[in-house]
Motif scaffolding. Sequence first.
Motif, short mmCIF file in Angstrom:
data_model
loop_
_atom_site.label_atom_id
_atom_site.label_comp_id
_atom_site.label_asym_id
_atom_site.label_seq_id
_atom_site.Cartn_x
_atom_site.Cartn_y
_atom_site.Cartn_z
N THR A 199 -1.45 9.01 7.69
CA THR A 199 -0.20 9.62 7.25
C THR A 199 0.75 8.50 6.80
N TYR A 200 1.82 8.91 6.13
CA TYR A 200 2.83 7.92 5.73
C TYR A 200 3.34 7.15 6.94
N LYS A 201 3.55 7.85 8.05
CA LYS A 201 4.08 7.20 9.25
C LYS A 201 3.06 6.24 9.86
N GLU A 202 1.80 6.67 9.91
CA GLU A 202 0.76 5.80 10.47
C GLU A 202 0.57 4.56 9.61
N ALA A 203 0.56 4.75 8.30
CA ALA A 203 0.35 3.62 7.39
C ALA A 203 1.51 2.64 7.46
N ALA A 204 2.72 3.15 7.63
CA ALA A 204 3.90 2.28 7.60
C ALA A 204 3.79 1.15 8.59
N CYS A 205 3.43 1.46 9.81
CA CYS A 205 3.41 0.46 10.88
C CYS A 205 2.36 -0.62 10.60
N GLU A 206 1.12 -0.22 10.34
CA GLU A 206 0.05 -1.19 10.15
C GLU A 206 0.20 -1.96 8.85
#
Length: 636
Positions: free
Chosen positions: A178-185
């Motif tokens: 997701t956008y949120k998951e991708a943002a962190c990594e």
Amino acid sequence: MENVTNELGTGFITELDRYLYNNGRHYEIYEKLGAHPKTYNGKQGVYFAVWAPHASQVGVVGDFNGWNPDLNPMVPLADSGIWEVFVPGVALGQLYKYSLTTPSGKILFKADPYAFHAEFRPQTASVTADLSVYTWNDHAWVKKRENQDMLSEPLSIYEVHLGSWKRKNREEKEGYYTYKEAACELAEYVKNMGYTHIELMGIAEHPYDGSWGYQVTGYYAPTSRYGTPDEFMYFVDYMHQHGIGVILDWVPAHFPKDAHGLSEFDGEACYEYADPRKGEHPDWGTKVFDYSKYEVDNFLIANALYWVEKYHIDGLRVDAVASMLYLDYGRSSGEWVKNPHGGNENLEVIEFFKHLNSVIKERGKGAVVIAEESTAWPKVTDQPENSGLGFTFKWNMGWMHDFLEYMKLDPYFRKYNHHKMTFGLTYFTCENYILVLSHDEVVHLKGSMINKMPGLLEDKFSNLKLGYTFMIGHPGKKLLFMGQDFGQFHEWDEKDSLEWYLAKEPLGEDLNNYVRDLLHLYRKFPALYNNDYIWEGFSWINANDNERSIFSFIRHGKGVRNSLLFVLNFTPVKRPDFRVGVPKPGKYTLVLDTTHGLYQEKESGVDFKSEKTPWDDQDYSIAYPLPAFGAAIFRF
């Protein structure tokens, strides 16, 4: 199902709105057209408006009215081509389309051109959404960007396709992050590597994965493959809070013929040119926007502003600019129409770009606009008042082609192609260039970057490190596609995750660490970025050592003490007695080489004292043992 009644004549779209839109100057038209939650006459619901100038009847259909075209008819607004209706009771997250009756009586069901959200493919309905809910936390970033001159700032771009950067082993949405998951990594990786920006492929909604997002059906909708509009806002916000800029690929050149999209939107050529000699790309099977229509120009220019103002995007990379500028692009004789002066330039596109770039410069708060323009069209990055197109930067496709042709050669033959590496230094001041090694160069049997390199495995990695060092030293901003900074072997495939395990293998890890060192060096020394587009920023020491395939040059900074001397050996022959001319006496400190990477300030044994030995037409020189496929960078 309960019959949903309409409320007509709302006044949400005013006479001024219509005037500005029909004259191509309504830069917030997305606040009027599309689907917007409203309260009207004490009732909550959604206001719908669509431009369909050729339709004889228009309605809105959705899961709120059983997809029945008769239940919620829209009414036309005088002399504008716009239809509107307010439908009480419609909530956020509901599906909808427009039903359009053509002059021949056929009914078409179309997604909303101004929809903020869309169904997960292969479904094609639009989804009601509200963009006013998210609370931004990147005010410091936006303020800083507004006061920056990006021509004088470091710009190193990591080009990313989110759907194949990484995937998870799960059934939901095919394992997409997701956008949120991708943002962190992604932020962690990009920040550690030292890139200043990411460039995202394929964010606007598109039906076909294999188009990589370059055939768009939802220009105002972040693709639902990775989540909702609010989640994409979070993604951009997170990047900004971690010091990373976000650039989007943007496609105003063409659009696909999918039945739910813009093609013949109201039964006739609406968004596209009516004449197929102008309105279709024969090579791509797509439609070409009609830039002679103010409403079409307004759709696109407002869309560019929408990403900048609503999503805080830092820049747009405009795809396929050459295909827009030339009327005969991809067309044979007799398949295209000359302009009124008898030429092949699309005069309407020229004015479109001048308008677009002037508006972004005025309202974009420091956002940049980048042209992927593959020809020698003049003044792409010059100002409109100087007969330029007004872009901030232009991709340097000529440099990319020459560089790759040279790097692929067996080192024995490089001495006969020395000019491929020096030619770019004859024109680097002509435009504000970005040096690119993009996704286009690692697909369609072109081979990944590591597999373009000659020799056995270790030689391939040595060559690639050397090539990236030359790229960092060459004037111009930088772009590198994902996976090429650790030596991905396979060509890029949008269906698969990158081969991240290779970044932990010895050769891949060494390359990854070396690219990281190059990027941190690039950001540390202003000589590598603040004089990119003037002759004073670069000088050759020796451009003519073709027999040994060695290049030596200096990057000069603006108002800074440290200049950098580059020495690069593109053969497998060691030069233990190598001598290079230098412009002045003193100490030359080795700050990076291909053997050790980036040296730290406290490390000793890396200073070289100049000698009064004339060399390379310089009064002084230093001696340095230059390794096979070796590069060295000295500060002085």
